[in-house]
Design a protein around this motif. Structure first.
Motif, PDB file in Angstrom:
ATOM      1  N   VAL A 121       0.555 -12.286   6.003  1.00 10.92           N
ATOM      2  CA  VAL A 121       0.349 -11.340   4.908  1.00 10.92           C
ATOM      3  C   VAL A 121       0.471  -9.934   5.476  1.00 10.92           C
ATOM      4  O   VAL A 121      -0.004  -9.664   6.582  1.00 10.92           O
ATOM      5  CB  VAL A 121      -1.031 -11.547   4.246  1.00 10.92           C
ATOM      6  N   MET A 122       1.110  -9.032   4.731  1.00  7.81           N
ATOM      7  CA  MET A 122       1.318  -7.683   5.245  1.00  7.81           C
ATOM      8  C   MET A 122       1.181  -6.667   4.124  1.00  7.81           C
ATOM      9  O   MET A 122       1.483  -6.954   2.961  1.00  7.81           O
ATOM     10  CB  MET A 122       2.682  -7.562   5.923  1.00  7.81           C
ATOM     11  N   LEU A 123       0.729  -5.490   4.485  1.00 11.33           N
ATOM     12  CA  LEU A 123       0.518  -4.413   3.531  1.00 11.33           C
ATOM     13  C   LEU A 123       1.762  -3.533   3.436  1.00 11.33           C
ATOM     14  O   LEU A 123       2.414  -3.259   4.451  1.00 11.33           O
ATOM     15  CB  LEU A 123      -0.682  -3.562   3.962  1.00 11.33           C
ATOM     16  N   PHE A 124       2.070  -3.088   2.225  1.00 13.26           N
ATOM     17  CA  PHE A 124       3.210  -2.213   1.989  1.00 13.26           C
ATOM     18  C   PHE A 124       2.826  -1.060   1.081  1.00 13.26           C
ATOM     19  O   PHE A 124       1.973  -1.213   0.203  1.00 13.26           O
ATOM     20  CB  PHE A 124       4.356  -2.974   1.303  1.00 13.26           C
ATOM     21  N   ASN A 125       3.496   0.077   1.280  1.00 15.16           N
ATOM     22  CA  ASN A 125       3.528   1.108   0.257  1.00 15.16           C
ATOM     23  C   ASN A 125       4.477   0.640  -0.846  1.00 15.16           C
ATOM     24  O   ASN A 125       5.455  -0.054  -0.574  1.00 15.16           O
ATOM     25  CB  ASN A 125       4.041   2.439   0.815  1.00 15.16           C
ATOM     26  N   GLY A 126       4.198   1.049  -2.075  1.00 14.70           N
ATOM     27  CA  GLY A 126       5.100   0.714  -3.157  1.00 14.70           C
ATOM     28  C   GLY A 126       6.400   1.491  -3.060  1.00 14.70           C
ATOM     29  O   GLY A 126       6.482   2.529  -2.408  1.00 14.70           O
TER      30      GLY A 126
ATOM     31  N   LYS B 238      11.620  -9.619  -9.701  1.00 22.44           N
ATOM     32  CA  LYS B 238      10.687 -10.468  -8.962  1.00 22.44           C
ATOM     33  C   LYS B 238       9.600  -9.624  -8.302  1.00 22.44           C
ATOM     34  O   LYS B 238       9.876  -8.543  -7.784  1.00 22.44           O
ATOM     35  CB  LYS B 238      11.424 -11.276  -7.891  1.00 22.44           C
ATOM     36  N   ILE B 239       8.384 -10.149  -8.297  1.00 28.61           N
ATOM     37  CA  ILE B 239       7.231  -9.469  -7.700  1.00 28.61           C
ATOM     38  C   ILE B 239       7.105  -9.891  -6.243  1.00 28.61           C
ATOM     39  O   ILE B 239       7.098 -11.092  -5.929  1.00 28.61           O
ATOM     40  CB  ILE B 239       5.943  -9.818  -8.452  1.00 28.61           C
ATOM     41  N   TYR B 240       6.962  -8.904  -5.358  1.00 28.46           N
ATOM     42  CA  TYR B 240       6.853  -9.209  -3.927  1.00 28.46           C
ATOM     43  C   TYR B 240       5.517  -8.793  -3.309  1.00 28.46           C
ATOM     44  O   TYR B 240       5.284  -9.069  -2.131  1.00 28.46           O
ATOM     45  CB  TYR B 240       8.007  -8.554  -3.169  1.00 28.46           C
ATOM     46  N   ALA B 241       4.656  -8.133  -4.056  1.00 29.66           N
ATOM     47  CA  ALA B 241       3.326  -7.790  -3.561  1.00 29.66           C
ATOM     48  C   ALA B 241       2.410  -7.567  -4.750  1.00 29.66           C
ATOM     49  O   ALA B 241       2.857  -7.216  -5.848  1.00 29.66           O
ATOM     50  CB  ALA B 241       3.356  -6.548  -2.673  1.00 29.66           C
TER      51      ALA B 241
ATOM     52  N   GLY C 207       2.163   1.649  -8.407  1.00 32.36           N
ATOM     53  CA  GLY C 207       1.325   0.896  -7.501  1.00 32.36           C
ATOM     54  C   GLY C 207       1.319   1.600  -6.158  1.00 32.36           C
ATOM     55  O   GLY C 207       2.371   2.023  -5.664  1.00 32.36           O
ATOM     56  N   GLY C 208       0.165   1.766  -5.555  1.00 35.83           N
ATOM     57  CA  GLY C 208       0.057   2.527  -4.313  1.00 35.83           C
ATOM     58  C   GLY C 208       0.344   1.695  -3.081  1.00 35.83           C
ATOM     59  O   GLY C 208       1.366   1.836  -2.423  1.00 35.83           O
TER      60      GLY C 208
END
Length: 422
Positions: free
Chosen positions: A95-100, A136-139, A314-315
């Motif tokens: 799992v990884m965090l991203f900026n939108g 498609k949703i990726y996060a 989304g942030g």
């Protein structure tokens, strides 16, 4: 302390190779095995996010008590470089965090679409578009990120201006800033552009007062007309604000994160285009300014027919790597990281405007109340629609515009070419 909150306190040495997950089964001391998920982000090492992470882990543990979750906090200034290395190798965190926006859209080939896993969360959470590509949703969004224009009501009062009636047009803003400077010595805008990020805040914070509604919607939809006089006007005002001395001194040598926010808080500038996540925002400013002295204004109108709106998307959001061995397990962790309990803790401790629209923010003060009210009619931020490559170029050109080493025409021409190239 501010720097520690922004950049993760853990060092980078060894993390790129040590924090590999893929829902691995590891040997336990009793001879059995258990599953382990690894998360990469830049938030979990920050004190303000500690309660949020603990709430999310507790929520996940109730569903999967036999699974270990390891958070590896990477330093933000190296995060996407490290992530790129992991993606190239096909090995890394689950799992990884991203900026939108561009940061995640440029990397969706390495991510798992989450639509089937987050269907129940769609109505509760806002900000999905920033983590979506080709439908498609990726996060899943954790926070909403936007660019409100904050102002110091005390400085307005000292200049004889009505803090309850902030300027509605660009000319009114400039005139008001002249009065504030004469009365207090404070500049109009607190601006930090050392990273080249200042132009992103400027474009999105002020853009709805410069572009017509149709131009704005076309921009977000990818039909960007860089030859439009109104698009050009964004960069003209960027340069004009500098040339007229509206900005605080040394913008190109002042870091946006997080030096410039202190400049605003300490009364050296009347206005700042800030954030609404968990830094450079209403709660941050509340350490120096009373809550009732922090104002939020709409973008001043510079173009007839422009309709000001809050720019937000989304942030930050958590995604699942394509290589994870157990997609549903990793997706369940993402859902825990966006659960109401976890996001309420993040809002309460860090002041982040969370993606969860069910959280009660009525006790937070007038600034956050104004922000949340504008979410209903807000539109996506202009800069988020651009690719990371174009954003990097815009940052460099913005510095050159401030220093006078390029012209608006040349800058817009280069940006148009970059945007067309994708």
């Amino acid at each position: 302390m501010r720097q520690q909150r922004l950049w993760a306190v853990l060092t980078v040495a060894g993390l790129a190779v040590a924090g590999c997950g893929s829902a691995a089964r590891t040997q336990s001391s009793s001879g059995g095995s258990h599953q382990k998920l690894v998360v990469w982000d830049w938030k979990s090492g920050e004190p303000a996010a500690a309660d949020y992470i603990e709430k999310a882990k507790a929520d996940f543990a109730t569903q999967h008590p036999g699974v270990t979750v390891e958070f590896v906090a990477q330093p933000f200034d190296q995060y996407y470089t490290l992530l790129g290395t992991a993606i190239q190798s096909g090995k890394g965190p689950d799992v990884m965090l991203f900026n939108g926006g561009g940061q995640i859209r440029d990397r969706v080939d390495a991510l798992l679409p989450l639509d089937q896993y987050v269907a129940e969360d769609k109505s509760r959470l806002a900000g999905w578009d920033a983590f979506t590509k080709d439908g498609k949703i990726y996060a899943a969004p954790v926070t909403l990120q936007g660019h409100p224009i904050y102002y110091n009501k005390t400085l307005y009062e000292k200049a004889g201006l009505d803090p309850a009636n902030p300027p509605k047009t660009w000319d009114e803003l400039v005139d008001g800033c002249a009065a504030i400077k004469k009365a207090t010595g404070a500049k109009c805008f607190a601006l930090g552009n050392k990273e080249g990020a200042g132009i992103q805040f400027f474009m999105s914070g002020l853009g709805s007062g410069i572009l017509t509604p149709q131009e704005y919607d076309d921009w977000i939809a990818g039909k960007r007309d860089w030859t439009s006089p109104h698009v050009r006007r964004i960069f003209e005002l960027w340069k004009e604000a500098q040339d007229k001395g509206l900005n605080t001194d040394g913008a190109n040598s002042t870091a946006m994160f997080s030096d410039i926010f202190t400049v605003f808080e300490t009364g050296k500038a009347a206005n700042i285009i800030g954030l609404m996540s968990d830094i450079g925002h209403w709660k941050d400013f509340g350490e120096f300014l009373p809550a009732d002295k922090i104002g939020v204004m709409q973008a001043p109108v510079d173009t007839d027919g422009a309709t000001p709106s809050l720019p937000y998307d989304g942030g930050i959001g958590y995604a699942v790597a394509k290589w994870t061995k157990d997609p549903k397990l990793a997706a369940d962790l993402v859902r825990s990281l966006t659960s109401t309990g976890a996001l309420t803790a993040f809002y309460s401790k860090a002041g982040a405007i969370a993606s969860d629209t069910t959280i009660d923010v009525s006790q937070a003060g007038p600034a956050v109340t104004a922000i949340v009210q504008e979410i209903k009619t807000g539109k996506p931020a202009l800069h988020v629609a651009l690719s990371s490559k174009t954003l990097d170029l815009m940052g460099r050109l913005s510095q050159q515009l401030l220093s006078g080493s390029t012209t608006v025409d040349k800058a817009v021409e280069q940006l148009a070419a970059s945007d067309r190239a994708g």
